[in-house]
Write a protein that holds these residues in place. Structure first.
Motif, PDB file in Angstrom:
ATOM      1  N   GLY A 151       0.846  -1.376  -0.027  1.00 57.37           N
ATOM      2  CA  GLY A 151       0.008  -0.093  -0.113  1.00 57.37           C
ATOM      3  C   GLY A 151       0.828   1.302  -0.138  1.00 57.37           C
ATOM      4  N   GLY A 152       2.065   1.157   0.438  1.00 55.82           N
ATOM      5  CA  GLY A 152       3.027   2.225   0.418  1.00 55.82           C
ATOM      6  C   GLY A 152       3.814   2.327   1.666  1.00 55.82           C
ATOM      7  N   ALA A 153       3.525   1.890   3.052  1.00 53.24           N
ATOM      8  CA  ALA A 153       4.399   1.948   4.104  1.00 53.24           C
ATOM      9  C   ALA A 153       5.551   0.705   4.231  1.00 53.24           C
ATOM     10  CB  ALA A 153       3.454   1.881   5.310  1.00 53.24           C
ATOM     11  N   PHE A 155       5.444  -1.920   5.589  1.00 48.84           N
ATOM     12  CA  PHE A 155       5.493  -2.846   6.901  1.00 48.84           C
ATOM     13  C   PHE A 155       6.015  -4.459   6.366  1.00 48.84           C
ATOM     14  CE2 PHE A 155       4.302  -5.048  10.745  1.00 48.84           C
ATOM     15  CZ  PHE A 155       5.148  -4.079  11.629  1.00 48.84           C
ATOM     16  N   LYS A 160       3.050  -8.623  10.690  1.00 53.59           N
ATOM     17  CA  LYS A 160       1.921  -8.120  10.880  1.00 53.59           C
ATOM     18  C   LYS A 160       0.947  -9.299  10.871  1.00 53.59           C
ATOM     19  CE  LYS A 160       0.184  -4.436   8.683  1.00 53.59           C
ATOM     20  NZ  LYS A 160      -0.520  -3.727   7.372  1.00 53.59           N
ATOM     21  N   GLY A 181      -6.479   5.688  -3.582  1.00 51.23           N
ATOM     22  CA  GLY A 181      -6.708   6.967  -3.537  1.00 51.23           C
ATOM     23  C   GLY A 181      -5.507   7.868  -4.331  1.00 51.23           C
ATOM     24  N   ASP A 182      -4.059   7.260  -4.217  1.00 48.00           N
ATOM     25  CA  ASP A 182      -3.445   8.422  -4.769  1.00 48.00           C
ATOM     26  C   ASP A 182      -3.369   8.489  -6.249  1.00 48.00           C
ATOM     27  OD1 ASP A 182      -1.835   8.131  -2.302  1.00 48.00           O
ATOM     28  OD2 ASP A 182      -0.058   6.874  -3.096  1.00 48.00           O
ATOM     29  N   TYR A 265     -10.719  10.577   0.569  1.00 49.80           N
ATOM     30  CA  TYR A 265      -9.247  10.064   0.291  1.00 49.80           C
ATOM     31  C   TYR A 265      -8.667   9.409   1.876  1.00 49.80           C
ATOM     32  CZ  TYR A 265      -4.130  10.178  -0.447  1.00 49.80           C
ATOM     33  OH  TYR A 265      -2.724  10.157  -0.571  1.00 49.80           O
ATOM     34  N   GLU A 270      -5.635   3.252   7.099  1.00 48.71           N
ATOM     35  CA  GLU A 270      -6.263   2.081   7.829  1.00 48.71           C
ATOM     36  C   GLU A 270      -7.322   2.149   8.834  1.00 48.71           C
ATOM     37  OE1 GLU A 270      -3.317  -0.578   8.911  1.00 48.71           O
ATOM     38  OE2 GLU A 270      -2.571   0.920  10.436  1.00 48.71           O
ATOM     39  N   LYS A 287      -3.262   5.667  17.127  1.00 49.78           N
ATOM     40  CA  LYS A 287      -2.571   4.313  17.263  1.00 49.78           C
ATOM     41  C   LYS A 287      -1.338   4.673  18.167  1.00 49.78           C
ATOM     42  CE  LYS A 287      -1.640   3.868  12.600  1.00 49.78           C
ATOM     43  NZ  LYS A 287      -1.517   2.976  11.285  1.00 49.78           N
ATOM     44  N   LEU A 290      -2.821  -0.809  17.691  1.00 52.13           N
ATOM     45  CA  LEU A 290      -2.575  -1.182  16.299  1.00 52.13           C
ATOM     46  C   LEU A 290      -3.996  -1.824  16.009  1.00 52.13           C
ATOM     47  CD1 LEU A 290       1.022  -2.073  16.175  1.00 52.13           C
ATOM     48  CD2 LEU A 290       0.232  -0.348  14.832  1.00 52.13           C
ATOM     49  N   PRO A 291      -4.236  -1.885  14.709  1.00 46.26           N
ATOM     50  CA  PRO A 291      -5.399  -2.593  14.201  1.00 46.26           C
ATOM     51  C   PRO A 291      -5.218  -4.113  14.199  1.00 46.26           C
ATOM     52  CG  PRO A 291      -5.022  -1.028  12.756  1.00 46.26           C
ATOM     53  CD  PRO A 291      -3.848  -0.622  13.513  1.00 46.26           C
ATOM     54  N   MET A 407       9.553   8.958  -1.337  1.00 45.86           N
ATOM     55  CA  MET A 407       8.984   7.592  -0.875  1.00 45.86           C
ATOM     56  C   MET A 407       8.432   6.844  -2.125  1.00 45.86           C
ATOM     57  SD  MET A 407       5.524   8.533   1.034  1.00 45.86           S
ATOM     58  CE  MET A 407       3.832   8.714   0.031  1.00 45.86           C
ATOM     59  N   GLY A 409       5.947   4.660  -2.032  1.00 46.92           N
ATOM     60  CA  GLY A 409       4.370   4.494  -1.808  1.00 46.92           C
ATOM     61  C   GLY A 409       3.943   3.364  -2.433  1.00 46.92           C
ATOM     62  N   HIS A 410       2.829   3.727  -3.187  1.00 50.39           N
ATOM     63  CA  HIS A 410       2.087   2.596  -3.932  1.00 50.39           C
ATOM     64  C   HIS A 410       2.533   2.432  -5.372  1.00 50.39           C
ATOM     65  CE1 HIS A 410      -1.331   0.105  -4.299  1.00 50.39           C
ATOM     66  NE2 HIS A 410      -2.016   0.815  -5.206  1.00 50.39           N
ATOM     67  N   LEU A 489       2.714  13.879   5.876  1.00 49.55           N
ATOM     68  CA  LEU A 489       3.383  13.486   4.689  1.00 49.55           C
ATOM     69  C   LEU A 489       3.349  14.521   3.563  1.00 49.55           C
ATOM     70  CD1 LEU A 489       3.042   9.618   3.886  1.00 49.55           C
ATOM     71  CD2 LEU A 489       5.029  10.699   4.947  1.00 49.55           C
TER      72      LEU A 489
HETATM   73  P1  NAI Z   1       2.410   2.851   9.209  1.00 54.87           P
HETATM   74  O1  NAI Z   1       3.858   2.911   9.139  1.00 54.87           O
HETATM   75  O2  NAI Z   1       1.759   3.780  10.376  1.00 54.87           O
HETATM   76  O3  NAI Z   1       1.777   1.446   9.380  1.00 54.87           O
HETATM   77  C1  NAI Z   1       2.113   0.439   8.292  1.00 54.87           C
HETATM   78  C2  NAI Z   1       1.303  -0.677   8.777  1.00 54.87           C
HETATM   79  O4  NAI Z   1       1.985  -1.584   9.684  1.00 54.87           O
HETATM   80  C3  NAI Z   1      -0.129  -0.625   9.083  1.00 54.87           C
HETATM   81  O5  NAI Z   1      -1.013  -1.579   8.766  1.00 54.87           O
HETATM   82  C4  NAI Z   1       0.222  -0.722  10.742  1.00 54.87           C
HETATM   83  O6  NAI Z   1      -0.933  -0.852  11.488  1.00 54.87           O
HETATM   84  C5  NAI Z   1       1.337  -1.813  10.676  1.00 54.87           C
HETATM   85  N1  NAI Z   1       2.024  -1.953  11.840  1.00 54.87           N
HETATM   86  C6  NAI Z   1       2.989  -0.852  12.168  1.00 54.87           C
HETATM   87  N2  NAI Z   1       3.606  -1.477  13.281  1.00 54.87           N
HETATM   88  C7  NAI Z   1       3.227  -2.665  13.529  1.00 54.87           C
HETATM   89  C8  NAI Z   1       3.541  -3.566  14.541  1.00 54.87           C
HETATM   90  N3  NAI Z   1       4.510  -3.420  15.560  1.00 54.87           N
HETATM   91  N4  NAI Z   1       2.912  -4.937  14.337  1.00 54.87           N
HETATM   92  C9  NAI Z   1       1.834  -4.918  13.559  1.00 54.87           C
HETATM   93  N5  NAI Z   1       1.365  -4.053  12.719  1.00 54.87           N
HETATM   94  C10 NAI Z   1       2.164  -3.027  12.610  1.00 54.87           C
HETATM   95  O7  NAI Z   1       1.762   3.619   7.925  1.00 54.87           O
HETATM   96  P2  NAI Z   1       0.274   3.930   7.327  1.00 54.87           P
HETATM   97  O8  NAI Z   1      -0.104   5.290   8.058  1.00 54.87           O
HETATM   98  O9  NAI Z   1      -0.558   2.678   7.492  1.00 54.87           O
HETATM   99  O10 NAI Z   1       0.639   4.164   6.027  1.00 54.87           O
HETATM  100  C11 NAI Z   1       1.393   5.308   5.390  1.00 54.87           C
HETATM  101  C12 NAI Z   1       1.508   4.957   3.625  1.00 54.87           C
HETATM  102  O11 NAI Z   1       0.315   4.945   3.088  1.00 54.87           O
HETATM  103  C13 NAI Z   1       2.484   6.025   3.167  1.00 54.87           C
HETATM  104  O12 NAI Z   1       3.704   5.838   3.185  1.00 54.87           O
HETATM  105  C14 NAI Z   1       1.989   6.170   1.817  1.00 54.87           C
HETATM  106  O13 NAI Z   1       2.745   5.591   0.856  1.00 54.87           O
HETATM  107  C15 NAI Z   1       0.741   5.263   1.781  1.00 54.87           C
HETATM  108  N6  NAI Z   1      -0.499   5.745   1.138  1.00 54.87           N
HETATM  109  C16 NAI Z   1      -0.966   4.961  -0.007  1.00 54.87           C
HETATM  110  C17 NAI Z   1      -2.097   5.317  -0.547  1.00 54.87           C
HETATM  111  C18 NAI Z   1      -2.820   4.508  -1.642  1.00 54.87           C
HETATM  112  O14 NAI Z   1      -3.720   4.617  -2.354  1.00 54.87           O
HETATM  113  N7  NAI Z   1      -2.206   3.237  -1.678  1.00 54.87           N
HETATM  114  C19 NAI Z   1      -2.765   6.811  -0.053  1.00 54.87           C
HETATM  115  C20 NAI Z   1      -2.253   7.408   0.618  1.00 54.87           C
HETATM  116  C21 NAI Z   1      -1.119   6.984   1.493  1.00 54.87           C
END
Ligand code: NAI
Ligand code: SF4
Length: 513
Positions: A151-153, A155, A160, A181-182, A265, A270, A287, A290-291, A407, A409-410, A489
């Motif tokens: 998705g972008g992050a 992880f 998870k 949504g990007d 958006y 999440e 958070k 965490l979910p 980044m 990202g997606h 961001l």
């Molecule tokens: P985040 O870094 O907070 O979390 C990433 C994922 O890891 C989440 O699901 C979070 O719950 C999980 N996580 C984190 N620590 C964990 C742990 N210790 N154990 C289990 N799960 C854990 O990032 P976030 O806010 O979820 O995403 C941001 C990113 O989303 C941006 O970098 C961007 O690239 C992306 N993004 C993507 C879009 C799209 O359309 N695909 C739109 C906007 C942003």
């Protein structure tokens, strides 16, 4: 005669439906029996609508086809003669041949409405293997593959899943984030429309691995064709015993529901998505928790993007090591990259991590569609950095982009030519944030509006040095004080525009570090 014209939204937008209707009419008039399949797109968007014809040597591609081309095309196909739109064997088109298609291996090839076709092309082998494995062994495979959230992050997916698997007994959920949504991204949509059973299979494997019996796929309302394709595939999977109770005659149960968003958006974030799934307004939750510990309806929940779940069937079908063998550094496997904006050859390009931005834009994308020089490229959606040509040696890798304040990202890559005004792009980032902010925290809710006003002052030449200092300060407040990635961001595109294109803000050019 078997032919293929995509039903993908990108192809429909440029007339695929009209071409398909004309083809059926003309074939009927000529008493030519044809079997017209409507797959997803191969992702070569500049050739859409693309018509493919099955031959003993493989599929032959013709494109871009209009309704007016159909009579001469049928003549050429029947006689075996040449045609100006003929591209040769689809698989031999260099743009396609250069890719490593693991996630998009079937997209544009299979009939997305046929579970039999999916199975005939290797579908459900991953699930069948997973059903014979323990939860730990499934998660070990995902860990071994090195898969990170697409998705972008980024992880680690296995970590998870393990967190959710170890979160005790009772109800757990699998949520697929399809709120793509990007700006400049379309990979999730292409898969939902072109290979929906793979997403279902990936979610089902996740359910078995963590002990969840219920899944939701949250699709943005702007994707009606994807909603329709996913809903039809879920029905078909239920009918054939691949969803529901006793999947594939096992003791495991898993079912999926489609939920459609309403266009915000922020519902792609999440926790907002969870609120929306629970029937509430989409605002961000703090958070922790965490979910993975406390997600949908307060229960442990796996949330992954469409592309993440879609990588899983290949990995479980004995491909964990092969997946891990692709890529660079900590970015393992392949990345479906979406080339868009002012680009000659836009589309979906799946490749191992490590390809450089310059290769993608200049060689694969062929430069700008306008023919003017490339000036800037935004990678990673509206919250991603603008990179100048001087950074085109950056490899596609989570860490390499982060090291240059950008980044991955997606995987959206949006190209701009030398007519772009980067101060206006910086303003747009603030404006976008102001428009899409959920309003929960002050740095984002107020900061984005103040940010747009400050850029306006800089553009108008009102005390630029002082206002640039205000803008940088504001960006820091948003970066460190926002609750979620939207506010946090937004400074990335703003500061990258300021750093790499200072002349557009009335400053002297800076030397890049
Ligand atoms: P985040 O870094 O907070 O979390 C990433 C994922 O890891 C989440 O699901 C979070 O719950 C999980 N996580 C984190 N620590 C964990 C742990 N210790 N154990 C289990 N799960 C854990 O990032 P976030 O806010 O979820 O995403 C941001 C990113 O989303 C941006 O970098 C961007 O690239 C992306 N993004 C993507 C879009 C799209 O359309 N695909 C739109 C906007 C942003
Ligand atoms: Fe809402 Fe913006 Fe705060 Fe995120 S950063 S919680 S979108 S106000």
């Amino acid at each position: 005669l078997r032919m293929f014209i995509p039903r993908d939204s990108g192809a429909l937008a440029v007339g695929a439906e009209e071409v398909a209707a004309t083809l059926l009419d003309q074939a009927h008039a000529r008493q030519l029996p044809i079997d017209l399949v409507r797959p997803g797109s191969r992702g070569l968007y500049w050739l859409e609508p693309m018509l493919e014809v099955d031959t003993p040597e493989g599929r032959i591609a013709y494109g871009p086809v209009t309704s007016a081309d159909v009579p001469t095309l049928l003549d050429a196909i029947v006689s075996g003669g040449p045609h100006p739109l003929r591209q040769g064997l689809t698989e031999e088109i260099p743009w396609l041949k250069r890719q490593t298609r693991l996630t998009f291996a079937r997209c544009g090839i299979v009939d997305p409405r046929s579970i039999d076709d999916y199975r005939a092309h290797g579908g459900y082998r991953g699930l069948e293997r997973a059903l014979k494995m323990s939860s730990d062994a499934i998660i070990d495979d995902v860990v071994k593959s090195g898969l990170r959230g697409r998705g972008g992050a980024g992880f680690p997916t296995g970590t998870k899943w393990r967190t959710v698997a170890q979160a005790g007994r009772g109800q757990k959920y699998i949520c697929c984030n399809a709120d793509e949504g990007d700006s400049g991204t379309f990979a999730d949509r292409m898969l939902m429309e072109g290979d929906p059973f793979m997403i279902i299979e990936g979610m089902t494997i996740a359910g078995i691995a963590v002990g969840a019996t219920k899944g939701y796929i949250y699709i943005r309302s702007e994707y009606p064709h994807a909603v329709e394709a996913m809903s039809a595939a879920i029905e078909a999977a239920r009918r054939t015993g691949y969803l529901g109770e006793h999947i594939c005659h096992s003791t495991d149960s898993f079912d999926i529901e489609v939920r459609v968003g309403a266009g915000a958006y922020i519902c792609g974030e999440e926790t907002s998505m969870l609120e929306s799934l629970e029937g509430k307004r989409g605002t961000v939750r703090a958070k922790p928790p965490l979910p993975a510990h406390k997600g949908l309806f307060g229960r442990p929940t796996v949330i992954n993007n469409v592309l993440t779940f879609s990588a899983v069937p290949y990995i479980l079908d004995g491909g964990a090591q092969a997946y891990a063998d692709c890529g660079m550094g900590k970015s393992r496997g392949t990345k479906p990259i979406q080339l868009g904006g002012n680009i000659k050859h836009g589309g979906l390009f799946e490749v191992a991590f490590g390809i450089t931005l310059g290769e993608l834009v200049d060689e694969i994308g062929g430069g700008t569609l306008s023919g003017r020089p490339v000036r800037a490229v935004q990678v990673g959606g509206p919250l991603g950095a603008y990179f100048p040509r001087a950074l085109f040696d950056t490899p596609f890798d989570y860490e390499a982009f982060a090291a240059r304040s950008g980044m991955v990202g997606h995987g959206g890559v949006v190209v701009f030519d030398d007519t772009v005004d980067m101060a206006k792009q910086a303003r747009f980032a603030m404006e976008f944030c102001a428009h899409e902010s959920c309003g929960k925290c002050t740095p984002c809710r107020i900061g984005s509006t103040r940010g747009a006003e400050t850029v306006d002052k800089i553009i108008a030449g009102d005390r630029p040095a002082a206002n640039i200092a205000v803008l940088e300060d504001l960006c820091n407040t948003m970066k460190f004080g926002s609750l979620c990635a939207l506010g946090g961001l937004t400074p990335i595109p703003v500061l990258s525009a300021l750093t790499h294109f200072p002349e557009d803000f009335g400053l002297a050019p800076r030397r890049l570090q």
